[in-house]
Structure formats: C-alpha cells, structure tokens
Design a protein around this motif. Structure first.
Motif, PDB file in Angstrom:
ATOM      1  N   ALA A 148       0.857  -1.199   0.000  1.00 26.34           N
ATOM      2  CA  ALA A 148       0.000   0.000   0.000  1.00 26.34           C
ATOM      3  C   ALA A 148       0.883   1.236   0.000  1.00 26.34           C
ATOM      4  CB  ALA A 148      -0.933  -0.003   1.188  1.00 26.34           C
ATOM      5  N   SER A 149       2.116   1.065  -0.515  1.00 20.82           N
ATOM      6  CA  SER A 149       3.055   2.181  -0.623  1.00 20.82           C
ATOM      7  C   SER A 149       3.186   2.886   0.726  1.00 20.82           C
ATOM      8  CB  SER A 149       2.619   3.130  -1.736  1.00 20.82           C
ATOM      9  OG  SER A 149       3.609   4.090  -1.989  1.00 20.82           O
ATOM     10  N   HIS A 150       2.844   4.194   0.776  1.00 20.15           N
ATOM     11  CA  HIS A 150       3.062   4.980   1.994  1.00 20.15           C
ATOM     12  C   HIS A 150       1.776   5.191   2.794  1.00 20.15           C
ATOM     13  CE1 HIS A 150       1.851   7.533  -1.318  1.00 20.15           C
ATOM     14  NE2 HIS A 150       1.270   8.295  -0.423  1.00 20.15           N
ATOM     15  N   ASN A 151       0.699   4.463   2.456  1.00 15.54           N
ATOM     16  CA  ASN A 151      -0.542   4.618   3.204  1.00 15.54           C
ATOM     17  C   ASN A 151      -0.371   4.198   4.672  1.00 15.54           C
ATOM     18  OD1 ASN A 151      -1.451   4.725   0.389  1.00 15.54           O
ATOM     19  ND2 ASN A 151      -3.501   4.566   1.237  1.00 15.54           N
ATOM     20  N   GLY A 237      10.924   0.036   6.097  1.00 19.60           N
ATOM     21  CA  GLY A 237      10.432  -0.609   4.881  1.00 19.60           C
ATOM     22  C   GLY A 237      11.422  -1.542   4.203  1.00 19.60           C
ATOM     23  N   THR A 238      11.126  -1.841   2.938  1.00 22.12           N
ATOM     24  CA  THR A 238      11.838  -2.887   2.196  1.00 22.12           C
ATOM     25  C   THR A 238      13.164  -2.446   1.585  1.00 22.12           C
ATOM     26  OG1 THR A 238      10.683  -2.328   0.150  1.00 22.12           O
ATOM     27  CG2 THR A 238       9.681  -4.014   1.528  1.00 22.12           C
ATOM     28  N   SER A 239      13.417  -1.140   1.491  1.00 14.56           N
ATOM     29  CA  SER A 239      14.633  -0.697   0.795  1.00 14.56           C
ATOM     30  C   SER A 239      15.899  -1.185   1.501  1.00 14.56           C
ATOM     31  CB  SER A 239      14.666   0.830   0.641  1.00 14.56           C
ATOM     32  OG  SER A 239      14.912   1.471   1.875  1.00 14.56           O
ATOM     33  N   ILE A 240      15.771  -1.534   2.794  1.00 13.43           N
ATOM     34  CA  ILE A 240      16.922  -2.039   3.551  1.00 13.43           C
ATOM     35  C   ILE A 240      17.456  -3.324   2.921  1.00 13.43           C
ATOM     36  CG2 ILE A 240      15.641  -3.494   5.191  1.00 13.43           C
ATOM     37  CD1 ILE A 240      18.444  -1.060   6.191  1.00 13.43           C
ATOM     38  N   LYS A 241      16.616  -4.007   2.154  1.00  5.05           N
ATOM     39  CA  LYS A 241      17.020  -5.249   1.495  1.00  5.05           C
ATOM     40  C   LYS A 241      17.977  -5.002   0.324  1.00  5.05           C
ATOM     41  CE  LYS A 241      14.529  -8.413   3.666  1.00  5.05           C
ATOM     42  NZ  LYS A 241      15.158  -9.547   4.358  1.00  5.05           N
ATOM     43  N   MET A 242      17.903  -3.807  -0.293  1.00  3.28           N
ATOM     44  CA  MET A 242      18.692  -3.604  -1.515  1.00  3.28           C
ATOM     45  C   MET A 242      19.547  -2.348  -1.545  1.00  3.28           C
ATOM     46  SD  MET A 242      18.393  -6.287  -3.334  1.00  3.28           S
ATOM     47  CE  MET A 242      19.367  -5.677  -4.681  1.00  3.28           C
ATOM     48  N   ASN A 275       6.053   8.211   4.795  1.00  2.00           N
ATOM     49  CA  ASN A 275       6.052   8.826   3.467  1.00  2.00           C
ATOM     50  C   ASN A 275       7.145   9.886   3.388  1.00  2.00           C
ATOM     51  OD1 ASN A 275       5.504  10.012   1.023  1.00  2.00           O
ATOM     52  ND2 ASN A 275       3.420  10.645   1.530  1.00  2.00           N
ATOM     53  N   PRO A 276       8.175   9.682   2.571  1.00  2.00           N
ATOM     54  CA  PRO A 276       9.251  10.677   2.489  1.00  2.00           C
ATOM     55  C   PRO A 276       8.813  12.033   1.933  1.00  2.00           C
ATOM     56  CG  PRO A 276       9.540   8.984   0.803  1.00  2.00           C
ATOM     57  CD  PRO A 276       8.418   8.527   1.685  1.00  2.00           C
ATOM     58  N   ASP A 295      26.840  14.443   4.012  1.00  2.00           N
ATOM     59  CA  ASP A 295      26.672  15.327   2.850  1.00  2.00           C
ATOM     60  C   ASP A 295      25.255  15.269   2.296  1.00  2.00           C
ATOM     61  OD1 ASP A 295      29.508  16.086   2.559  1.00  2.00           O
ATOM     62  OD2 ASP A 295      29.781  13.938   2.136  1.00  2.00           O
ATOM     63  N   ILE A 296      24.614  14.103   2.441  1.00  2.00           N
ATOM     64  CA  ILE A 296      23.298  13.912   1.816  1.00  2.00           C
ATOM     65  C   ILE A 296      22.487  12.924   2.653  1.00  2.00           C
ATOM     66  CG2 ILE A 296      24.051  11.993   0.284  1.00  2.00           C
ATOM     67  CD1 ILE A 296      22.353  13.492  -1.953  1.00  2.00           C
ATOM     68  N   VAL A 297      21.168  13.100   2.626  1.00  2.00           N
ATOM     69  CA  VAL A 297      20.238  12.253   3.385  1.00  2.00           C
ATOM     70  C   VAL A 297      19.242  11.616   2.417  1.00  2.00           C
ATOM     71  CG1 VAL A 297      18.307  12.282   5.032  1.00  2.00           C
ATOM     72  CG2 VAL A 297      20.387  13.563   5.533  1.00  2.00           C
ATOM     73  N   PHE A 298      18.949  10.335   2.644  1.00  2.00           N
ATOM     74  CA  PHE A 298      17.929   9.641   1.855  1.00  2.00           C
ATOM     75  C   PHE A 298      16.937   8.946   2.775  1.00  2.00           C
ATOM     76  CE2 PHE A 298      21.720   9.339  -0.942  1.00  2.00           C
ATOM     77  CZ  PHE A 298      21.241  10.046  -2.024  1.00  2.00           C
ATOM     78  N   GLY A 299      15.664   8.973   2.378  1.00  2.00           N
ATOM     79  CA  GLY A 299      14.646   8.183   3.054  1.00  2.00           C
ATOM     80  C   GLY A 299      13.715   7.602   2.012  1.00  2.00           C
ATOM     81  N   THR A 300      13.235   6.385   2.241  1.00  2.00           N
ATOM     82  CA  THR A 300      12.368   5.725   1.271  1.00  2.00           C
ATOM     83  C   THR A 300      11.050   5.321   1.912  1.00  2.00           C
ATOM     84  OG1 THR A 300      13.429   3.634   1.829  1.00  2.00           O
ATOM     85  CG2 THR A 300      14.276   4.796  -0.101  1.00  2.00           C
ATOM     86  N   ASP A 301      10.030   5.124   1.078  1.00  2.00           N
ATOM     87  CA  ASP A 301       8.749   4.669   1.597  1.00  2.00           C
ATOM     88  C   ASP A 301       8.758   3.147   1.754  1.00  2.00           C
ATOM     89  OD1 ASP A 301       8.643   3.972  -1.067  1.00  2.00           O
ATOM     90  OD2 ASP A 301       6.591   4.643  -1.389  1.00  2.00           O
ATOM     91  N   PRO A 302       7.687   2.552   2.314  1.00  2.00           N
ATOM     92  CA  PRO A 302       7.729   1.127   2.653  1.00  2.00           C
ATOM     93  C   PRO A 302       8.076   0.180   1.510  1.00  2.00           C
ATOM     94  CG  PRO A 302       5.907   2.154   3.773  1.00  2.00           C
ATOM     95  CD  PRO A 302       6.478   3.201   2.865  1.00  2.00           C
TER      96      PRO A 302
END
Length: 575
Positions: A148-151, A237-242, A275-276, A295-302
């Motif tokens: 459900a993405s970022h819901n 979320g799932t981005s930790i996998k890749m 939700n980023p 230097d830079i920050v990243f965040g991802t949704d589920p």
C-alpha cells in the motif's frame, strides 16, 4: 441506522459457505456492534486507481482480504490464459513489510498455481522496483506486488504488472477489471499446486543490483564515492534489502543507517506517516546527518519506490528537496552525461506528468530531446517506452518523489534514484560544489520554478461525495482570473478538452481521460486539481516561475514566488 438493500445483499452473500467461518463471524460482529463499519466495508467494490488497488484490510468488498485479492487473481489468471493461449504462463510475486503482506502474497501465489500458472515468489519482502525488474528478467507474463506504498498501517494493496515490467494501462486494465467483476467468489481456485510455486531470492537480487549499478553509475572516481558521507533510513520498509547492497557494490563505503528505523515493521512505529514526502518522516535521518556531518540524506517509503532527499545549503544547513527539485536535478545530470557521451541524436526522450514541474519541458528544450508528459503514475511513463520503441528513454519522474533511470525498471525506483543522486553529490563534492549549488545554477539557466502542494483528506462515503462535488463546482463555475492574472487556458482531462479562454478555441487532448483540471495563468503560473487515485484525498498543485540573472537573485525571487502561491491559495479559499 438504515443500510441500503444493495449493501445488505452483498453482506448476505458473504454469509454463505463460500466464505470461511472467521470471515462470517467478523461480519456478524459488525452487524451488531458497528453498522457504520459494515456499510463502509460493503458499500462498493475496491477499485483500481493510479497505483493499482489499495484499501483498508478487513472483511468486505471494499476491503483488502483473501477474497477480494483472490477474485482479482482468478480474473487475472483467466485473462492471461485468454491472452496467451499457447504459452506456459509465468508470474512473479513480491510483497513489502506491511501486516499480512506475506500471507496475502502466498494466497495470490496459491490461486495462480491452482490455475496452472508457474509462480516465482520472493520468500521475503523486496522493493517494488525489484519486482518490476524481475518480471522482465524472468520472462514473466505478469507480476504482482502486495503493497500500500506509503498509506497508513491498516492499509494494504495489489499492483499488477504486465510483460514489459510496467503497471497495467488501458485497454488491458479495463478488460481485466471486467473479467474480475463478472466472476463469482465461488469461482476462485484457492487450492495451490505446490509444484508450480518457485521461490526466488539471491539470483534476482544479484541481477537487480548489477543492473542498477550499470544504469545509474556515471564515471565517478572511486575516491569521490568513498568521500561521500550518506545518512539513510528505510523508514521500517523494504529498501533495507537492496539500497545498502547496491551502494556497497557501486563503491559507496560511508553509508550510515538510522538504526531505530532499519528493522522492517508494518506499524511504522517511529513516524506518523512512512512517506518521504512528509518532512517529519526524515526527522531522525536529519538528526543523524547533523551528528556525523553527512553530505546527503535519503529516506524511502515502505515499498521503496519513492525517495526523499536532503542536502546541505550554502550555510551548511540540511534542507529537504521536494520531488520536483530531485526530478529536475537527476534529469539534468542524465542529459549532461548523455550529451557528453555523444548519445543525444534527436531520438531520445524524458518523461514527466501533467501535475509535475513545467521545468522538465525547459530541460528537454535545452538539450534537444522530447519531453513526453502523461497522467499521474509511472505506468504512463512505462507506456511511453512501450509505445515509442524508436525513441530511447533517458529518465523521468513525477512530483510525488519518484524517479526512473533508464528502462530496466518500468516503475518509480528509489534504489536506482538513490545511486544516481549519490553520483551527482559525489561528483559535485569532488569539484568543490554541491547538489544545492547545482540546482541553483539550473534555476539561472532554465528559469526559477517553485511548486507547492495542498492535500485535503476526505474519508469515507461522505468524503468521496465531497471530493466529487468540489470537482463538479470547479467545472461548472470556472474562474477567469486568479490573483490578478487572467486564466488563459483550462485543460479538463475528464472531457479531454483544452479551452483557450482568450480566443474561445477548444482543442482535444490526446492524453487518456482522468478527473483532472488544470488552469494556466497569463504569468506562466499553473494550478491543478486532482482527486487522488489511491487515497481519500483531493490534491491541489501550484507551480509559479520567474527568470533570474544570477544565483544572487534567488532569495528575493523566492520571496516573491512564495507570496504569489500564498495569494493564489487565499483567493481559492484553500487555506
């Protein structure tokens, strides 16, 4: 409370032996204790929107459960058999970190296999872009991702991908929906054929990582990569996998993960919304960045298709970029790299959407490539790639924090986009500059564009009716002037018309029909109204711009554009 007979008919169907005891008990409980919830659960069937089907988990036709997803999957199985009558059908299935995603993923696999279809199922959660990649990589006819993405946590969803790795688009989506709606729940085959279900993991992971590094790397020196300090959060979320795997493979060694948010968790316990797009979601990542001087920050949704980015400004303070800004930075960098490599021949294009920044059109013009603009959703950008095989796709994005690098993945892809942003940041740092300066120079070269979004939440039956009425009012009573500027053009995507209010001329729009209205003002401002296809919201998008001569002009220009947006919002009574 009074419940309409049509709703009660659906409820009674769900109290027959076709449905398991647990489902029937939950319905009976609602009938006595919560008639309002019963009505909300059955008043309509869940619909496919811009990002597939999303809804609250629970029993009923308007909820995500084994029966609604089973019916989808049975209908899709029937459609696939009709579409490819002589082929051994294959599908890929992935799921994210949400509650019940693994169970629902297995149910979907069972139904496909019960229909004689070979299934490639990930045994653990994976990013949505990896599923898109896997469909093509494994030569599948279709793919499903449960997300459900970022819901909010109570939601789940079902996205369908076709052979090219892109999401369903017309006419197939309509044809499949028709098949699904003509099915009875009793026709769903739930008995799995275990011999047709195959688990895929490491081999696809490795291929996806290699493809990402190949597509999103651009001659950055090893030392520049090592010297870029990155703060990153997967927001449970799932981005930790890749993401860590891909960054390591590309040579980025200074990757600092927010530990409290690294563990996948469908409750998303440390954020109000995973939700980023929401600045608050990156609070912990920004704190880590300041602590380690990143230097830079990243965040991802589920499900890892959206990315949020923060960079340091000229005072050394971390600032969040919006989706339009990250999109134009990445697109400009890709265009520069393609031009350096001599790959721009007039047969290339970039992709964007009707609600995203018009600055994308300026970039396309500046580099002599085409900019194809479609409806909201990456399925339309993927469709351009399929519809125009004679053109090469460079990259593209949309304002809602999504980007796609090349065509190996046919959906928004936070994994590839993060690597691309690292390349931009690492090269800029090595040259004594920054992503922030890079963006500022683009504003001088192509015009200073400022965008803003207002999103109004309207839940339930009443909310849906209110959103519908707002769109009707704007169509029936169009404004001719906003903030002292004449409205010169109104595009109505529901009626497929573009009306020039100065000349009265009406042109037909070639983009597919959608419930979207766009006003263009004589000073170049753009205002768009659009009900969300995946959430109970109506969204208003604002874009204003002006020309500037140097980076020094930006502070004053920004003040003026901010004021212009405030004035427009006040006049439209949206604040």
């Amino acid at each position: 409370m009074h419940i309409e007979q049509s709703i009660l008919d659906k409820v009674n169907e769900w109290l027959t032996p076709t449905f398991d005891d647990k489902t029937q008990e939950a319905i009976k409980e609602m009938m006595t204790s919560s008639p309002k919830d019963l009505e909300e659960s059955f008043y309509k069937n869940l619909e496919f929107g811009t990002g597939g089907m999303r809804g609250i988990m629970g029993v009923g036709t308007n909820r995500i459960n084994k029966y609604t997803l089973g019916k989808n999957t049975q209908g899709l199985s029937d459609y696939l058999k009709k579409s490819f009558p002589k082929e051994q059908l294959k599908v890929a299935i992935a799921y994210d970190c949400r509650h019940n995603s693994d169970t629902l993923g297995r149910i979907v696999a069972d139904v496909f296999s019960a229909n004689g279809i070979t299934v490639y199922l990930f045994s653990d959660m994976r990013p949505t872009p990896e599923l898109s990649f896997a469909v093509k990589h494994l030569n599948c006819h279709a793919g499903i991702v449960l997300t459900a993405s970022h819901n909010p946590p109570e939601y789940n969803g079902y996205k369908v991908y076709w052979q090219d790795g892109g999401q369903l688009v017309p006419p197939q989506d309509g044809e499949i929906i028709e098949v699904i709606e003509n099915l009875n729940y009793s026709e769903i085959k739930f008995e799995a054929n275990e011999s047709l279900i195959h688990y895929v993991d490491e081999a696809v992971d490795e291929a996806f990582a290699e493809s990402t590094v190949k597509n999103a790397s651009f001659n950055t020196s090893a030392s520049a990569r090592e010297n870029l300090r990155i703060a990153y959060t997967s927001l449970h979320g799932t981005s930790i996998k890749m993401v860590p795997k891909v960054l390591e493979k590309a040579g980025y060694t200074d990757v600092n993960i927010v530990p409290e948010q690294a563990e996948p968790n469908g409750n998303f316990p440390t954020v109000k919304s995973p939700n980023p797009e929401e600045p608050e979601a990156l609070t912990m990542a920004l704190a880590l960045a300041d602590k380690i001087n990143a230097d830079i920050v990243f965040g991802t949704d589920p499900d890892s298709d959206r990315l949020g980015v923060a960079v340091r400004n000229n005072e050394g303070k971390m600032i969040l970029l919006n989706g339009n800004q990250t999109m134009v930075v990445m697109t400009h960098f890709l265009l520069e790299e393609w031009r350096k490599a001599g790959k721009i021949t007039g047969k290339e294009f970039i992709g964007s959407t009707i609600v995203s920044t018009p600055m994308m059109l300026e970039l396309a013009s500046g580099f002599d490539v085409e900019c194809k603009v479609g409806l909201t959703g990456f399925k339309w950008i993927a469709k351009f790639i399929k519809d125009f095989p004679e053109l090469k796709f460079i990259g593209g994005g949309e304002e809602s924090f999504g980007f796609m690098v090349g065509d190996a993945v046919r959906d928004k892809d936070a994994v590839g986009a993060i690597l691309l942003m690292c390349e931009i940041a690492a090269q800029a740092k090595e040259n004594g500059s920054s992503v922030y300066n890079y963006l500022q120079q683009m504003y001088v070269d192509f015009g200073f564009y400022k965008e803003y979004l207002i999103s109004l939440t309207k839940k339930g039956i009443e909310g849906a009716n209110e959103i519908k009425q707002m769109m009707i009012d704007m169509r029936d009573n169009p404004v001719s002037e906003i903030n002292g500027q004449r409205v010169i053009m109104v595009e109505d995507y529901q009626n497929s018309t573009a009306k020039n209010l100065l000349s009265g001329e009406i042109e037909n729009l070639t983009i597919p029909k959608s419930d979207v209205l766009i006003y263009y003002l004589e000073d170049g401002s753009k205002i768009c109204a659009r009900p969300s296809g995946t959430e109970p919201k109506i969204k208003f998008y604002f874009s204003v711009n002006c020309a500037i001569d140097s980076i020094n002009d930006i502070p004053e220009a920004e003040k003026q554009l901010d004021q212009k947006i405030k004035n427009i919002i006040a006049e439209m009574q949206l604040n």
